[in-house]
Design a protein around this motif. Sequence first.
Motif, PDB file in Angstrom:
ATOM      1  N   PHE A   1      93.160 -27.209  43.260  1.00 16.07           N
ATOM      2  CA  PHE A   1      93.073 -26.715  44.635  1.00 16.07           C
ATOM      3  C   PHE A   1      94.066 -27.394  45.584  1.00 16.07           C
ATOM      4  CE2 PHE A   1      88.629 -26.446  42.912  1.00 16.07           C
ATOM      5  CZ  PHE A   1      88.700 -25.077  42.633  1.00 16.07           C
ATOM      6  N   GLU A   2      95.028 -28.100  45.035  1.00 17.66           N
ATOM      7  CA  GLU A   2      96.014 -28.780  45.875  1.00 17.66           C
ATOM      8  C   GLU A   2      96.938 -27.783  46.561  1.00 17.66           C
ATOM      9  OE1 GLU A   2      98.173 -31.585  43.575  1.00 17.66           O
ATOM     10  OE2 GLU A   2      96.455 -32.901  43.219  1.00 17.66           O
ATOM     11  N   GLU A   3      97.312 -28.111  47.787  1.00 13.47           N
ATOM     12  CA  GLU A   3      98.291 -27.317  48.520  1.00 13.47           C
ATOM     13  C   GLU A   3      99.686 -27.899  48.254  1.00 13.47           C
ATOM     14  OE1 GLU A   3      97.613 -24.523  50.030  1.00 13.47           O
ATOM     15  OE2 GLU A   3      95.513 -24.805  49.458  1.00 13.47           O
TER      16      GLU A   3
ATOM     17  N   LEU B   1      86.613 -19.923  43.549  1.00  9.52           N
ATOM     18  CA  LEU B   1      86.808 -20.875  42.459  1.00  9.52           C
ATOM     19  C   LEU B   1      86.159 -22.221  42.767  1.00  9.52           C
ATOM     20  CD1 LEU B   1      90.470 -19.919  41.601  1.00  9.52           C
ATOM     21  CD2 LEU B   1      88.509 -19.678  40.065  1.00  9.52           C
ATOM     22  N   ARG B   2      86.217 -22.646  44.025  1.00 10.68           N
ATOM     23  CA  ARG B   2      85.536 -23.896  44.404  1.00 10.68           C
ATOM     24  C   ARG B   2      84.027 -23.770  44.151  1.00 10.68           C
ATOM     25  NH1 ARG B   2      88.276 -27.823  47.146  1.00 10.68           N
ATOM     26  NH2 ARG B   2      90.259 -27.257  48.163  1.00 10.68           N
ATOM     27  N   GLU B   3      83.463 -22.626  44.497  1.00  8.49           N
ATOM     28  CA  GLU B   3      82.037 -22.398  44.268  1.00  8.49           C
ATOM     29  C   GLU B   3      81.721 -22.439  42.775  1.00  8.49           C
ATOM     30  OE1 GLU B   3      81.247 -18.654  46.051  1.00  8.49           O
ATOM     31  OE2 GLU B   3      81.545 -19.364  48.117  1.00  8.49           O
ATOM     32  N   PHE B   4      82.586 -21.848  41.968  1.00  4.97           N
ATOM     33  CA  PHE B   4      82.359 -21.796  40.522  1.00  4.97           C
ATOM     34  C   PHE B   4      82.426 -23.188  39.907  1.00  4.97           C
ATOM     35  CE2 PHE B   4      83.683 -21.541  36.129  1.00  4.97           C
ATOM     36  CZ  PHE B   4      82.928 -20.501  35.606  1.00  4.97           C
ATOM     37  N   TYR B   5      83.458 -23.953  40.290  1.00  7.53           N
ATOM     38  CA  TYR B   5      83.708 -25.246  39.653  1.00  7.53           C
ATOM     39  C   TYR B   5      82.888 -26.388  40.266  1.00  7.53           C
ATOM     40  CZ  TYR B   5      87.521 -23.523  36.744  1.00  7.53           C
ATOM     41  OH  TYR B   5      88.243 -22.868  35.799  1.00  7.53           O
ATOM     42  N   ALA B   6      82.177 -26.114  41.370  1.00  9.36           N
ATOM     43  CA  ALA B   6      81.413 -27.181  42.038  1.00  9.36           C
ATOM     44  C   ALA B   6      80.371 -27.795  41.115  1.00  9.36           C
ATOM     45  CB  ALA B   6      80.748 -26.629  43.298  1.00  9.36           C
ATOM     46  N   LYS B   7      79.852 -26.987  40.198  1.00  6.98           N
ATOM     47  CA  LYS B   7      78.795 -27.480  39.311  1.00  6.98           C
ATOM     48  C   LYS B   7      79.343 -28.074  38.018  1.00  6.98           C
ATOM     49  CE  LYS B   7      78.192 -22.759  37.515  1.00  6.98           C
ATOM     50  NZ  LYS B   7      79.097 -22.085  38.463  1.00  6.98           N
ATOM     51  N   LEU B   8      80.661 -28.100  37.881  1.00  8.84           N
ATOM     52  CA  LEU B   8      81.280 -28.626  36.668  1.00  8.84           C
ATOM     53  C   LEU B   8      82.023 -29.927  36.970  1.00  8.84           C
ATOM     54  CD1 LEU B   8      82.776 -25.295  35.245  1.00  8.84           C
ATOM     55  CD2 LEU B   8      80.605 -26.380  34.635  1.00  8.84           C
ATOM     56  N   ASP B   9      81.954 -30.862  36.075  1.00  2.00           N
ATOM     57  CA  ASP B   9      82.645 -32.145  36.244  1.00  2.00           C
ATOM     58  C   ASP B   9      83.991 -32.065  35.538  1.00  2.00           C
ATOM     59  OD1 ASP B   9      83.293 -34.754  36.794  1.00  2.00           O
ATOM     60  OD2 ASP B   9      82.086 -35.593  35.171  1.00  2.00           O
TER      61      ASP B   9
END
Length: 273
Positions: A164-166, A90-98
């Motif tokens: 992505f918060e723990e 999910l981090r990889e997917f959302y990295a390109k989105l603001d």
Amino acid sequence: MNYEAKYITEDIKLSRYEDAFFKSDIMFEHHMLIWFISGETKIVQADATYVFKKGDIFLIPRNQLATIINYPKDGQPHKTVVMHLSVQKLREFYAKLDLKPKPLESQKIYSFNNHPLLESCLASLIPYFDMEELPEDIASLKITEAITILRTIDKDIDNVLANFEEPGKIDLAGYMEKNFMFNLPLEKFSYLTGRSLTTFKRDFSKTFDTTPQRWLTKKRLELAHYQFAEKRKKPIDVCYETGFENLSHFSAAFKKRFGYAPTDLLNKVNTNN
């Protein structure tokens, strides 16, 4: 338990249970997207109970506690396609989105029953489970497709998938009072309340003036007594929904605590009604 699982990768599997039922208390470490091919699942959470069956598609957010009971149904095994949507993917997917996801006060299970786009995406995975050599990056492409479809059909899903918060340190008493019925290791409870295991045990002793195991057993047996006396549930259902793993052990613990067996209490309740 007659269980079979086939994997495309560790994040995508075809799961099959043949026995009468299978029960587990789980903390979901990843978001899980599930498509039911056959069978039935009962998911018991602290404030809701869900039943899913053939054709249903649903998403379970990560860091959730639940009791899962899987059943074969109508002569068919319990069979599902399960896709893990990991934080890394999910981090990889959302990295390109603001995006700035909104904080959620509580998480729920999201149902997408019989949605044609999701069903097509998940059903298209079936042939790959029997292939020895997979097309390059097919699993990654399918996960990306699933995330894209989820975002298309639910405009608020980014608040779940892009968060992505723990778990932070939270009120121990309130959390345990709400979730004591889940039979999980103390390490999981400590993580979900934002504590190390040592700090969890120390704070627990200060809060409840007893050990976690003694308190958990007492609370689970009190809940079981209520389920019998007020809801008139079956012993096997109460056993599994109050954090016990074995019916004979549960019955013995119940009799030791209250002086009579669950069946004696049920007989008395039924006679009085």
